[in-house]
Design a protein around this motif. Structure first.
Motif, PDB file in Angstrom:
ATOM      1  N   MET A 134       0.838  -1.189   0.000  1.00  0.00           N
ATOM      2  CA  MET A 134       0.000   0.000   0.000  1.00  0.00           C
ATOM      3  C   MET A 134       0.883   1.254   0.000  1.00  0.00           C
ATOM      4  SD  MET A 134      -2.954  -1.010   2.750  1.00  0.00           S
ATOM      5  CE  MET A 134      -3.936  -2.476   2.581  1.00  0.00           C
ATOM      6  N   SER A 135       0.440   2.253  -0.688  1.00  0.00           N
ATOM      7  CA  SER A 135       1.250   3.450  -0.832  1.00  0.00           C
ATOM      8  C   SER A 135       1.192   4.350   0.391  1.00  0.00           C
ATOM      9  CB  SER A 135       0.800   4.231  -2.071  1.00  0.00           C
ATOM     10  OG  SER A 135      -0.564   4.590  -1.959  1.00  0.00           O
ATOM     11  N   ALA A 136       0.128   4.272   1.174  1.00  0.00           N
ATOM     12  CA  ALA A 136      -0.021   5.118   2.358  1.00  0.00           C
ATOM     13  C   ALA A 136      -0.053   4.253   3.606  1.00  0.00           C
ATOM     14  CB  ALA A 136      -1.295   5.946   2.244  1.00  0.00           C
ATOM     15  N   GLN A 137       0.470   4.807   4.718  1.00  0.00           N
ATOM     16  CA  GLN A 137       0.473   4.068   5.977  1.00  0.00           C
ATOM     17  C   GLN A 137      -0.852   4.180   6.715  1.00  0.00           C
ATOM     18  OE1 GLN A 137       3.171   2.073   7.044  1.00  0.00           O
ATOM     19  NE2 GLN A 137       3.610   2.447   4.889  1.00  0.00           N
ATOM     20  N   ALA A 165     -18.776   2.091   8.114  1.00  0.00           N
ATOM     21  CA  ALA A 165     -17.374   2.513   8.136  1.00  0.00           C
ATOM     22  C   ALA A 165     -17.069   3.248   6.840  1.00  0.00           C
ATOM     23  CB  ALA A 165     -16.456   1.308   8.288  1.00  0.00           C
ATOM     24  N   VAL A 166     -16.375   4.390   6.938  1.00  0.00           N
ATOM     25  CA  VAL A 166     -16.033   5.206   5.775  1.00  0.00           C
ATOM     26  C   VAL A 166     -14.521   5.423   5.765  1.00  0.00           C
ATOM     27  CG1 VAL A 166     -16.407   7.381   4.559  1.00  0.00           C
ATOM     28  CG2 VAL A 166     -18.269   6.378   5.915  1.00  0.00           C
ATOM     29  N   VAL A 167     -13.882   5.009   4.684  1.00  0.00           N
ATOM     30  CA  VAL A 167     -12.444   5.174   4.516  1.00  0.00           C
ATOM     31  C   VAL A 167     -12.215   6.241   3.447  1.00  0.00           C
ATOM     32  CG1 VAL A 167     -10.282   4.047   3.852  1.00  0.00           C
ATOM     33  CG2 VAL A 167     -12.010   2.769   5.155  1.00  0.00           C
ATOM     34  N   PHE A 168     -11.483   7.289   3.796  1.00  0.00           N
ATOM     35  CA  PHE A 168     -11.200   8.389   2.867  1.00  0.00           C
ATOM     36  C   PHE A 168      -9.902   8.128   2.099  1.00  0.00           C
ATOM     37  CE2 PHE A 168     -13.909  10.151   6.114  1.00  0.00           C
ATOM     38  CZ  PHE A 168     -14.712  11.073   5.454  1.00  0.00           C
ATOM     39  N   ASP A 169      -9.693   8.959   1.061  1.00  0.00           N
ATOM     40  CA  ASP A 169      -8.422   8.953   0.322  1.00  0.00           C
ATOM     41  C   ASP A 169      -8.056   7.543  -0.131  1.00  0.00           C
ATOM     42  OD1 ASP A 169      -8.218  11.714   1.116  1.00  0.00           O
ATOM     43  OD2 ASP A 169      -7.484  11.014   3.054  1.00  0.00           O
ATOM     44  N   ALA A 170      -9.035   6.851  -0.734  1.00  0.00           N
ATOM     45  CA  ALA A 170      -8.879   5.423  -1.016  1.00  0.00           C
ATOM     46  C   ALA A 170      -8.400   5.120  -2.435  1.00  0.00           C
ATOM     47  CB  ALA A 170     -10.210   4.716  -0.766  1.00  0.00           C
ATOM     48  N   ASP A 171      -8.005   6.146  -3.192  1.00  0.00           N
ATOM     49  CA  ASP A 171      -7.620   5.910  -4.590  1.00  0.00           C
ATOM     50  C   ASP A 171      -6.442   4.947  -4.719  1.00  0.00           C
ATOM     51  OD1 ASP A 171      -9.286   7.970  -6.278  1.00  0.00           O
ATOM     52  OD2 ASP A 171      -8.621   9.043  -4.490  1.00  0.00           O
ATOM     53  N   ASP A 230      -8.621  -3.377  -5.231  1.00  0.00           N
ATOM     54  CA  ASP A 230      -9.887  -4.039  -4.907  1.00  0.00           C
ATOM     55  C   ASP A 230      -9.699  -5.018  -3.747  1.00  0.00           C
ATOM     56  OD1 ASP A 230     -10.681  -2.645  -7.123  1.00  0.00           O
ATOM     57  OD2 ASP A 230     -11.344  -4.383  -8.273  1.00  0.00           O
ATOM     58  N   ASP A 231      -8.631  -5.785  -3.786  1.00  0.00           N
ATOM     59  CA  ASP A 231      -8.392  -6.780  -2.732  1.00  0.00           C
ATOM     60  C   ASP A 231      -8.174  -6.107  -1.380  1.00  0.00           C
ATOM     61  OD1 ASP A 231      -8.654  -8.834  -4.527  1.00  0.00           O
ATOM     62  OD2 ASP A 231      -6.493  -9.141  -4.794  1.00  0.00           O
ATOM     63  N   GLU A 232      -7.501  -4.969  -1.384  1.00  0.00           N
ATOM     64  CA  GLU A 232      -7.265  -4.252  -0.129  1.00  0.00           C
ATOM     65  C   GLU A 232      -8.562  -3.687   0.423  1.00  0.00           C
ATOM     66  OE1 GLU A 232      -2.633  -2.858  -0.884  1.00  0.00           O
ATOM     67  OE2 GLU A 232      -4.281  -1.681  -1.720  1.00  0.00           O
ATOM     68  N   MET A 233      -9.395  -3.142  -0.442  1.00  0.00           N
ATOM     69  CA  MET A 233     -10.698  -2.655   0.013  1.00  0.00           C
ATOM     70  C   MET A 233     -11.521  -3.797   0.595  1.00  0.00           C
ATOM     71  SD  MET A 233     -11.864   0.087  -2.920  1.00  0.00           S
ATOM     72  CE  MET A 233     -10.783   1.427  -3.420  1.00  0.00           C
ATOM     73  N   GLN A 234     -11.517  -4.931  -0.091  1.00  0.00           N
ATOM     74  CA  GLN A 234     -12.283  -6.074   0.409  1.00  0.00           C
ATOM     75  C   GLN A 234     -11.759  -6.550   1.747  1.00  0.00           C
ATOM     76  OE1 GLN A 234     -15.239  -7.821  -1.325  1.00  0.00           O
ATOM     77  NE2 GLN A 234     -15.218  -7.780   0.906  1.00  0.00           N
ATOM     78  N   ALA A 235     -10.425  -6.544   1.915  1.00  0.00           N
ATOM     79  CA  ALA A 235      -9.832  -6.979   3.181  1.00  0.00           C
ATOM     80  C   ALA A 235     -10.242  -6.055   4.327  1.00  0.00           C
ATOM     81  CB  ALA A 235      -8.310  -7.028   3.055  1.00  0.00           C
ATOM     82  N   PHE A 291     -18.512  -1.871  -0.167  1.00  0.00           N
ATOM     83  CA  PHE A 291     -18.177  -3.288   0.016  1.00  0.00           C
ATOM     84  C   PHE A 291     -18.894  -3.851   1.238  1.00  0.00           C
ATOM     85  CE2 PHE A 291     -14.798  -2.010  -2.741  1.00  0.00           C
ATOM     86  CZ  PHE A 291     -14.349  -3.153  -3.393  1.00  0.00           C
ATOM     87  N   THR A 292     -19.456  -5.039   1.090  1.00  0.00           N
ATOM     88  CA  THR A 292     -19.842  -5.855   2.234  1.00  0.00           C
ATOM     89  C   THR A 292     -18.596  -6.642   2.653  1.00  0.00           C
ATOM     90  OG1 THR A 292     -20.422  -7.916   1.084  1.00  0.00           O
ATOM     91  CG2 THR A 292     -22.074  -6.144   1.069  1.00  0.00           C
TER      92      THR A 292
END
Length: 294
Positions: free
Chosen positions: A1-4, A25-31, A35-40, A68-69
């Motif tokens: 991942m590019s950001a910590q 849950a809302v995650v910002f700056d997700a660009d 897809d796999d990281e979002m799902q995780a 995502f569910t």
């Protein structure tokens, strides 16, 4: 991942009081997330939905949201739409048009607006209404074991607005709250219709706690049944059904949802003169901080 780490909020949607609505849950700056990281992340939060706010690709949109569910991505869902907009404004974002937002998501562009009372509402996406087939109807009758289902005036049907629900009218709020679907037959209905679950509604008497009582029962891939606390897409589907069948309960009505699981979700539905159906309510920020990504 590019950001910590990135900004993160957890929102209680369709409730003014904490812990009474539907959490998101809302995650910002997700660009930078795959897809796999979002799902995780969605699997880890283990909420019904987690959203990821990204830069829009449509020029007229304020933001792009991915929903995502814990198991898969959705093209649209109601409480994530409302909750993400609340989180974005709560973070200090200034809309291009005062009091309005345009969300880009899997079903296209969704319009949102701030009400005079400070709550927010979104325009219900177009809905496709289809009657239940004979086999699904038989499974429904076996699953519900209830004599107070409306099979004639507004018979059960499937409604797809990006989420897909089997929508069922019940004669009374008491009967609606007492329904306990049989898991095997409920699973059969989901299999035959491709629906997320069953959305029940019943009218309260005048002067009651709301115009309608609503319940949404979801059946997952393991045939487990759980109840969604407050459901924007299902309420949008019900409102579209009323409009399509010319049975609107006035130009505005209210919904109570979550009663059976000790929540107190509140939804406001408005039919505007231009034909739009607005689904709204209040949201509350519960958690505000950052989430560590690596």
């Amino acid at each position: 991942m590019s950001a910590q780490q990135v900004r993160f909020k957890q929102i209680d949607v369709f409730s003014e009081a904490p812990f009474k609505g539907n959490p998101l849950a809302v995650v910002f700056d997700a660009d930078g997330l795959s897809d796999d990281e979002m799902q995780a992340i969605a699997r880890w939060t283990n909420l019904s939905e987690t959203t990821f706010v990204c830069r829009p690709t449509a020029p007229e949109a304020d933001y792009l949201v991915r929903i995502f569910t814990p198991a898969y991505e959705l093209p649209f869902a109601g409480h994530p739409t409302l909750g993400t907009a609340h989180a974005l404004l709560d973070s200090g974002y200034r809309p291009r048009r005062p009091g309005q937002l345009i969300q880009q998501c899997g079903v296209g562009l969704v319009e949102l607006a701030t009400r005079d009372d400070g709550s927010m509402a979104f325009v219900a996406p177009p809905a496709r209404i289809e009657p239940l087939g004979t086999e699904a109807l038989q499974a429904l009758k076996a699953a519900l074991r209830c004599d107070e289902i409306d099979y004639t005036v507004l018979p059960p049907c499937t409604i797809d607005n990006g989420a897909r629900w089997v929508v069922i009218g019940v004669a009374s709020p008491q009967a609606c709250l007492a329904i306990a679907p049989h898991s095997h037959f409920a699973w059969e209905i989901v299999q035959k219709t491709g629906a997320t679950g069953l959305a029940f509604y019943a009218a309260h008497a005048p002067g009651g706690p709301a115009t309608l009582e609503v319940r949404c029962i979801v059946i997952d891939s393991e045939q487990a049944i759980y109840e969604d606390p407050v459901t924007g897409s299902a309420n949008a589907a019900i409102a579209c059904l009323f409009a399509a069948r010319e049975r609107r309960p006035g130009s505005q009505y209210t919904v109570r949802q979550g009663t059976a699981i000790r929540r107190d979700g509140r939804v406001i539905v408005d039919y505007s003169d231009d034909g739009k159906i607005w689904i709204g309510g209040r949201s509350t920020t519960i958690v505000d901080g950052t989430v560590r990504l690596a």
